[in-house]
Design a protein around this motif. Sequence first.
Motif, short mmCIF file in Angstrom:
data_model
loop_
_atom_site.label_atom_id
_atom_site.label_comp_id
_atom_site.label_asym_id
_atom_site.label_seq_id
_atom_site.Cartn_x
_atom_site.Cartn_y
_atom_site.Cartn_z
N LEU A 44 0.81 -1.22 0.00
CA LEU A 44 0.00 0.00 0.00
C LEU A 44 0.84 1.27 0.00
O LEU A 44 0.50 2.25 -0.64
CB LEU A 44 -0.95 -0.01 1.20
N GLU A 45 1.95 1.26 0.73
CA GLU A 45 2.80 2.46 0.80
C GLU A 45 3.35 2.86 -0.56
O GLU A 45 3.54 4.03 -0.84
CB GLU A 45 3.96 2.24 1.77
N SER A 46 3.61 1.89 -1.41
CA SER A 46 4.20 2.16 -2.72
C SER A 46 3.14 2.33 -3.80
O SER A 46 3.20 3.27 -4.59
CB SER A 46 5.16 1.02 -3.10
N GLN A 47 2.18 1.39 -3.85
CA GLN A 47 1.14 1.44 -4.88
C GLN A 47 -0.21 1.32 -4.20
O GLN A 47 -0.63 0.22 -3.81
CB GLN A 47 1.35 0.32 -5.90
N GLY A 48 -0.86 2.46 -4.05
CA GLY A 48 -2.14 2.51 -3.39
C GLY A 48 -2.74 3.90 -3.53
O GLY A 48 -2.16 4.79 -4.13
N LEU A 49 -3.91 4.06 -2.93
CA LEU A 49 -4.63 5.32 -3.03
C LEU A 49 -5.73 5.32 -1.98
O LEU A 49 -6.35 4.29 -1.73
CB LEU A 49 -5.26 5.44 -4.43
N GLU A 50 -5.97 6.46 -1.36
CA GLU A 50 -7.05 6.62 -0.41
C GLU A 50 -8.01 7.65 -1.02
O GLU A 50 -7.56 8.68 -1.52
CB GLU A 50 -6.52 7.11 0.94
N LEU A 51 -9.31 7.36 -0.97
CA LEU A 51 -10.24 8.27 -1.62
C LEU A 51 -11.57 8.37 -0.91
O LEU A 51 -12.01 7.44 -0.25
CB LEU A 51 -10.45 7.88 -3.08
N VAL A 66 -6.24 10.96 -1.84
CA VAL A 66 -5.12 11.21 -0.94
C VAL A 66 -3.99 10.25 -1.32
O VAL A 66 -4.21 9.04 -1.44
CB VAL A 66 -5.51 10.99 0.54
N LEU A 67 -2.82 10.82 -1.51
CA LEU A 67 -1.62 10.04 -1.81
C LEU A 67 -0.61 10.29 -0.70
O LEU A 67 -0.28 11.45 -0.41
CB LEU A 67 -1.02 10.45 -3.15
N PHE A 68 -0.12 9.23 -0.09
CA PHE A 68 0.94 9.37 0.90
C PHE A 68 2.25 9.66 0.16
O PHE A 68 2.30 9.55 -1.07
CB PHE A 68 1.05 8.09 1.73
N PRO A 69 3.31 10.06 0.86
CA PRO A 69 4.57 10.38 0.17
C PRO A 69 5.00 9.26 -0.78
O PRO A 69 5.11 8.10 -0.39
CB PRO A 69 5.56 10.54 1.31
N ARG A 70 5.15 9.64 -2.04
CA ARG A 70 5.61 8.75 -3.13
C ARG A 70 4.67 7.59 -3.41
O ARG A 70 5.02 6.66 -4.13
CB ARG A 70 7.03 8.24 -2.88
N GLN A 71 3.46 7.62 -2.84
CA GLN A 71 2.48 6.58 -3.13
C GLN A 71 1.97 6.78 -4.56
O GLN A 71 1.73 7.91 -5.00
CB GLN A 71 1.32 6.65 -2.13
N THR A 72 1.79 5.68 -5.27
CA THR A 72 1.46 5.71 -6.69
C THR A 72 0.13 5.02 -6.96
O THR A 72 -0.10 3.91 -6.49
CB THR A 72 2.56 4.99 -7.50
N CYS A 73 -0.70 5.67 -7.76
CA CYS A 73 -1.88 5.01 -8.33
C CYS A 73 -1.42 4.44 -9.66
O CYS A 73 -0.99 5.19 -10.55
CB CYS A 73 -3.03 5.99 -8.53
N PRO A 74 -1.44 3.11 -9.82
CA PRO A 74 -0.88 2.48 -11.01
C PRO A 74 -1.54 2.90 -12.32
O PRO A 74 -2.66 3.39 -12.35
CB PRO A 74 -1.10 0.99 -10.76
N GLU A 75 -0.81 2.66 -13.40
CA GLU A 75 -1.25 3.03 -14.74
C GLU A 75 -2.55 2.31 -15.11
O GLU A 75 -2.67 1.10 -14.92
CB GLU A 75 -0.15 2.69 -15.75
N HIS A 76 -3.49 3.09 -15.65
CA HIS A 76 -4.78 2.54 -16.05
C HIS A 76 -5.46 3.45 -17.06
O HIS A 76 -4.99 4.56 -17.32
CB HIS A 76 -5.69 2.36 -14.83
N ILE A 77 -6.56 2.94 -17.61
CA ILE A 77 -7.43 3.75 -18.47
C ILE A 77 -8.87 3.57 -18.00
O ILE A 77 -9.20 2.58 -17.33
CB ILE A 77 -7.32 3.37 -19.97
N HIS A 78 -9.69 4.53 -18.35
CA HIS A 78 -11.13 4.46 -18.13
C HIS A 78 -11.75 4.23 -19.51
O HIS A 78 -11.90 5.18 -20.28
CB HIS A 78 -11.65 5.74 -17.49
N PRO A 79 -12.06 2.97 -19.85
CA PRO A 79 -12.48 2.65 -21.22
C PRO A 79 -13.93 3.05 -21.51
O PRO A 79 -14.70 3.31 -20.59
CB PRO A 79 -12.35 1.13 -21.25
#
Length: 183
Positions: A44-51, A66-79
């Motif tokens: 979660l610390e590396s790849q996650g998201l709070e919303l 909300v993104l914690f320090p250096r937290q990443t929401c991974p690559e995606h698309i909304h098709p």
Amino acid sequence: MSILRSEVKRAQKRAAELLADAGIVLTDAERENIEVAGFGLGDLESQGLELITYVNTDRYCAKDLVLFPRQTCPEHIHPPINGEPGKMETFRCRWGYVYLYVEGEATTALQAVVPAGSEPYYTVFHEIVLKPGEQYTIPPNTKHWFQGGSEGAIVSEFSSTSRDEFDIFTDPRIERMPIVIED
């Protein structure tokens, strides 16, 4: 992969504190229902998201991310879904810095750090840096990913209807809605 209830509770508390520090007021119910997206990757610390989703109707949606320090929401698309073009979203940075990556000419010196072990699943590198008060609109069906800066970030999202369960992630290991287990 699942996520522990205690990890979810810690992330909710931490996200609520960041929002409060930024002057964003939540109701008790909103604080208790902060969604913690761990993406089933177990980090979660590396790849996650709070919303927090304030409204999501068949016409529009409003959230705070909300993104914690250096937290990443991974690559995606909304098709596209059922003949509609897919979600269009505007990100407006409220606090911290957010590094947003979309399709387009790659930036040579990225400010974000691609999460270790997931490098093959990050493919778009046109960098947009959003500081508080700045915003960017992501067109429908556009690959994108984003990361909080060194202190984290809070981003307001204004979009067409959100159907997160249909998002397509570049990383096939991702589970958008992992199971929360008691510990």
